[in-house]
Design an enzyme around this catalytic site. Structure first.
Site, short mmCIF file in Angstrom:
data_model
loop_
_atom_site.label_atom_id
_atom_site.label_comp_id
_atom_site.label_asym_id
_atom_site.label_seq_id
_atom_site.Cartn_x
_atom_site.Cartn_y
_atom_site.Cartn_z
N ASN A 102 0.83 -1.20 0.00
CA ASN A 102 0.00 0.00 0.00
C ASN A 102 0.87 1.26 0.00
OD1 ASN A 102 -2.09 -1.77 0.12
ND2 ASN A 102 -2.41 -1.57 2.32
N HIS A 119 6.07 -0.39 -2.43
CA HIS A 119 5.65 0.37 -3.62
C HIS A 119 5.67 1.87 -3.39
CE1 HIS A 119 3.30 -3.50 -4.85
NE2 HIS A 119 4.59 -3.60 -5.07
N CYS A 151 13.53 23.16 -9.21
CA CYS A 151 14.43 23.27 -10.38
C CYS A 151 13.60 23.47 -11.65
CB CYS A 151 15.30 22.01 -10.50
SG CYS A 151 14.45 20.57 -11.18
N GLY A 188 -5.35 -8.89 3.05
CA GLY A 188 -5.94 -7.89 2.15
C GLY A 188 -5.24 -7.73 0.84
N ASN A 214 -8.77 -12.57 4.36
CA ASN A 214 -9.35 -12.00 3.15
C ASN A 214 -10.74 -12.60 2.95
OD1 ASN A 214 -9.97 -11.27 0.44
ND2 ASN A 214 -7.78 -11.15 -0.04
#
Ligand code: BV8
Ligand code: ZN
Length: 253
Positions: A102, A119, A151, A188, A214
């Site tokens: 997540n 991630h 920048c 999950g 789950n």
């Protein structure tokens, strides 16, 4: 592996517990998952077609509009009892590592400290030119514009897109946590995204007791020793309470 022994007693005796979490862990915080339910699409586009370097190169504004809407939604989301249950369990076992797919930051927001974010984090951005990381881009993203670096170059969400490598060392650290776990939760996640999903066989082959949390079957279900078809926000607090009671009884002698 006998299943009869209660999960709470396995947790009480565990040296190390590792949790692989996915979008379902945040579902009860109000964050849509990627692949289940009508909310799996965004303006008719699948996340796999938007969370890619090509999509960003082709239309950075469209991709930032997707992230901007997710960031706006995330502002109203809080950790749910599943997140806080992992903090409670971590207080009672020697080592608990959370390996999360997540990008919502909710495990850390709940108080978890040992979190490997495979991630990245949607609340961070990095410059496409100088690489500078920032967190003050959120308002610009929510306003539907392309946030820019000092920048002058475009910023991009500091997440791992499909086809991109994971952060240096992340999968190695996560693999070690999977291989070292006595109890490994798969909580999950549909277990379709690699290399994250590859952590489940690693844990199993190293001898972990693998628990799937789950409501639906997944690609990892066949590798699990115990399957609990209950939402994480319900199941994990139940086991945190059982573990707390067990430890209290042990201490009472
Ligand atoms: C990589 C960040 C090496 C972005 C995400 C062809 C070419 C290139 C690569 C590949 C290829 N084929 C395969 C690959 C590998 C690819 C991949 O796995 N693709 C899949 C689609 C097959 N992986 C990669 O590209 C990875 N990098 O391999 O690098 C490389 C490099 C170059 C070339 C080749 C290889 C990078 C993957 C990272 C992608 N980034 N997110 C963003 O979020 O914007 S992935 C995205 O999916 C999220 O992180 C999400 O967490 C993740 C996984 O999804 P889930 O978390 O499982 O969520 P999902 O909705 O699927 O399932 C939710 C589950 O919860 C369901 O089961 C549901 O039943 C359950 N649930 C619902 N409510 C609850 C619940 N459970 C419990 N309680 C509840 N209440
Ligand atoms: Zn820059």
């Amino acid at each position: 592996m006998t299943v009869e022994r209660s999960l709470a007693s396995r947790l009480r005796d565990a040296r190390a517990v590792t949790v692989l979490s996915g979008a379902g862990m945040s579902a009860e915080s109000g964050i849509p998952t990627f692949r289940s339910g009508v909310d799996a699409l965004w303006r008719g586009r699948r996340p796999e077609t938007l969370a890619t370097p090509n999509a960003f190169a082709h239309d950075p504004l469209l991709v930032w509009r997707w992230y901007g809407e997710r960031l706006a939604h995330l502002r109203a989301c809080r950790p749910n009892p599943g997140h806080t249950a992992l903090v409670r369990i971590a207080a009672l076992v020697p080592h608990l590592t959370i390996v999360t797919q997540n990008v919502d930051g909710l495990h850390r927001a709940a108080g978890s400290t040992r979190v490997i974010e495979l991630h990245g984090d949607i609340r961070r951005a990095r410059c496409t030119a100088c690489g500078m990381r920032r967190t003050d881009h959120v308002d610009a993203a929510i306003a539907g514009t392309i946030p820019r670096c000092v920048c002058g170059a475009m910023l991009r969400p500091d997440v791992v897109w499909f086809g991109e490598m994971l952060p240096d060392g992340a999968i190695e650290e996560a693999s070690a946590a999977a291989a070292g776990a006595d109890v490994f939760f798969v909580a999950g996640t549909s277990a379709v995204v690699y290399p994250a999903a590859g952590l489940v066989p690693i844990a199993r082959e190293a001898g972990a007791f693998v628990v799937e949390v789950n409501p639906e079957p997944t690609d990892a279900s066949s590798l699990c020793d115990l399957i609990v078809r209950t939402p994480a926000g319900v199941l994990l607090p139940q086991h945190a309470a059982e573990l707390e009671a067990l430890v209290a009884r042990d201490q009472a002698g």
